[in-house]
Design an enzyme around this catalytic site. Structure first.
Site, short mmCIF file in Angstrom:
data_model
loop_
_atom_site.label_atom_id
_atom_site.label_comp_id
_atom_site.label_asym_id
_atom_site.label_seq_id
_atom_site.Cartn_x
_atom_site.Cartn_y
_atom_site.Cartn_z
N GLY A 43 0.65 -1.03 0.00
CA GLY A 43 0.01 -0.15 -0.12
C GLY A 43 0.81 1.50 -0.09
O GLY A 43 0.37 2.27 -0.15
N GLU A 44 2.09 1.07 0.23
CA GLU A 44 2.89 2.57 0.19
C GLU A 44 2.88 3.14 -1.21
O GLU A 44 2.91 2.46 -2.31
CB GLU A 44 4.32 1.84 0.32
N GLN A 101 -9.01 21.65 13.06
CA GLN A 101 -7.98 21.43 14.04
C GLN A 101 -6.92 22.45 14.05
O GLN A 101 -5.65 22.31 13.97
CB GLN A 101 -7.35 20.33 14.14
N HIS A 134 -10.89 27.07 6.24
CA HIS A 134 -11.92 27.41 7.26
C HIS A 134 -11.84 28.59 8.27
O HIS A 134 -12.90 29.06 8.78
CB HIS A 134 -11.79 25.97 8.48
N ASP A 173 -24.08 30.12 11.76
CA ASP A 173 -23.33 29.95 12.95
C ASP A 173 -22.33 31.23 12.78
O ASP A 173 -22.45 31.84 11.79
CB ASP A 173 -22.66 28.76 13.46
N LYS A 196 -26.38 29.12 17.49
CA LYS A 196 -26.17 27.43 17.66
C LYS A 196 -25.39 27.33 18.70
O LYS A 196 -24.40 28.06 18.92
CB LYS A 196 -25.83 27.11 16.37
N ASP A 222 -22.00 28.65 4.11
CA ASP A 222 -20.83 28.19 4.95
C ASP A 222 -19.85 27.81 3.77
O ASP A 222 -19.87 27.55 2.74
CB ASP A 222 -21.50 26.81 5.62
N ALA A 228 -23.91 17.71 7.65
CA ALA A 228 -25.14 18.55 7.35
C ALA A 228 -26.09 18.54 8.42
O ALA A 228 -27.20 18.99 8.12
CB ALA A 228 -25.76 17.89 6.10
N GLY A 229 -25.67 18.28 9.90
CA GLY A 229 -26.61 18.62 10.97
C GLY A 229 -27.02 20.09 11.10
O GLY A 229 -28.12 20.28 11.26
#
Length: 315
Positions: A43-44, A101, A134, A173, A196, A222, A228-229
């Protein structure tokens, strides 16, 4: 875009979004550079650039959405280009994976967005070109020049044709408020914001809607759709408050887990995304419309290569 690219110009692509890379190459009127991308038995990943790129201005197109192999492919392509004596290497990253993150908001967590920026620079990238990070301050995670593009012009052109009734652009939001404000200005609409709470990751709870939406067409905007909540709950809240029609758009279509079903079941009439991330057939649904950012990226690449201002794309 008309004409052929100037000498000393190469466009490479990983496998994360081959369709978008082909669209960019079409607008630039050049062929993608030949690259061998294969796997060893375990898989490398193996990468080889099959054309001479010595002294060339190289642009590598690769989004870093999961799986993590996409990140590894990008790093290996950059390293291969550097070792092949490319004059300049620009990482064209339509979607900046791991960008959520971006801070230490709880004990003993990694700041993955900064780590990815470090790896891209260490591999040998001289510039970064991306769309709708983001958070805007992610540009500061890099010590090389970053050109941050916006997909807003692509969406605005689409929604101007819809003849929206007294439009309200809604931020799902507070973090999306600046983006929504830009849309409302371009569409001559007003602004509303969803208040929210997020009790846990990927769990959203709509508390209130700040702004008047009754009897008006609403556009939820967004930077990304994951599960999709947020969007589906926001759309229901808008309809409860008397919104006429509800549309939604987001640049990056992650569409994880129950996202497609949630959006299908929601009162949203149309969900518009871009091809910054390849939308696989099993994640598509009837309400989904995919717009291409290929021409936008092609223009930015052309301007970067010819040392013109990329910000002029948004004047």
């Amino acid at each position: 875009m008309e004409g052929s690219a100037a000498p000393g110009f190469k466009l490479l692509s990983g496998t994360a979004n081959a369709g978008l890379a082909q669209e960019i190459s079409r607008h630039l009127a050049i062929d993608l550079c030949k690259v061998t991308l294969s796997r060893f038995a375990d898989g490398e990943i193996f990468v080889r650039i099959d054309e001479n790129i010595r002294g060339q201005d190289v642009f590598i197109v690769q989004s870093t959405n999961p799986p993590a192999e996409n990140v590894m492919e990008l790093l290996l392509l950059i390293d291969a280009a550097r070792r092949a004596s490319a004059a300049r290497i620009t990482c064209v990253m339509p979607y900046y994976g791991y960008s959520r993150q971006d801070r230490k908001d709880q004990p003993r967590v990694a700041i993955a967005a900064k780590l990815l920026a470090n790896m891209i620079e260490t591999a040998g990238a001289d510039r970064v070109l991306g769309i709708d990070f983001h958070q805007h301050q992610l540009q500061g995670f890099f010590d090389v020049p970053v050109d941050h593009l916006y997909a807003a012009p692509v969406f605005v052109n689409h929604y101007r044709k819809k003849n929206l009734k007294d439009p309200v652009v809604v931020a799902p939001d507070a973090g999306a408020a600046k983006m929504a404000r830009g849309f409302s200005r371009r569409l001559n609409g007003s602004l509303a914001i969803i208040d929210k709470r997020r009790p846990a990751a990927n769990v959203a709870e709509v508390v209130n809607v700040v702004g008047d939406v009754k009897g008006r067409d609403c556009l939820l905007v967004d930077d990304m759709i994951d599960t999709a909540g947020t969007l589906s709950e926001a759309a229901r809240a808008l309809k409860r408050l008397g919104a006429e029609r509800v549309f939604a758009c987001a640049t990056h279509a992650l569409l994880s887990g129950p996202a497609s079903q949630r959006l299908t079941d929601s009162p949203i009439e149309e969900v518009t995304v871009t091809d910054s991330i390849q939308v696989r057939p099993e994640r598509r649904f009837e309400k989904l419309a995919v717009l291409s950012v290929g021409e936008l990226l092609a223009k930015a690449i052309r301007f970067t290569h010819s040392e013109q201002s990329v910000s002029s794309l948004f004047d």
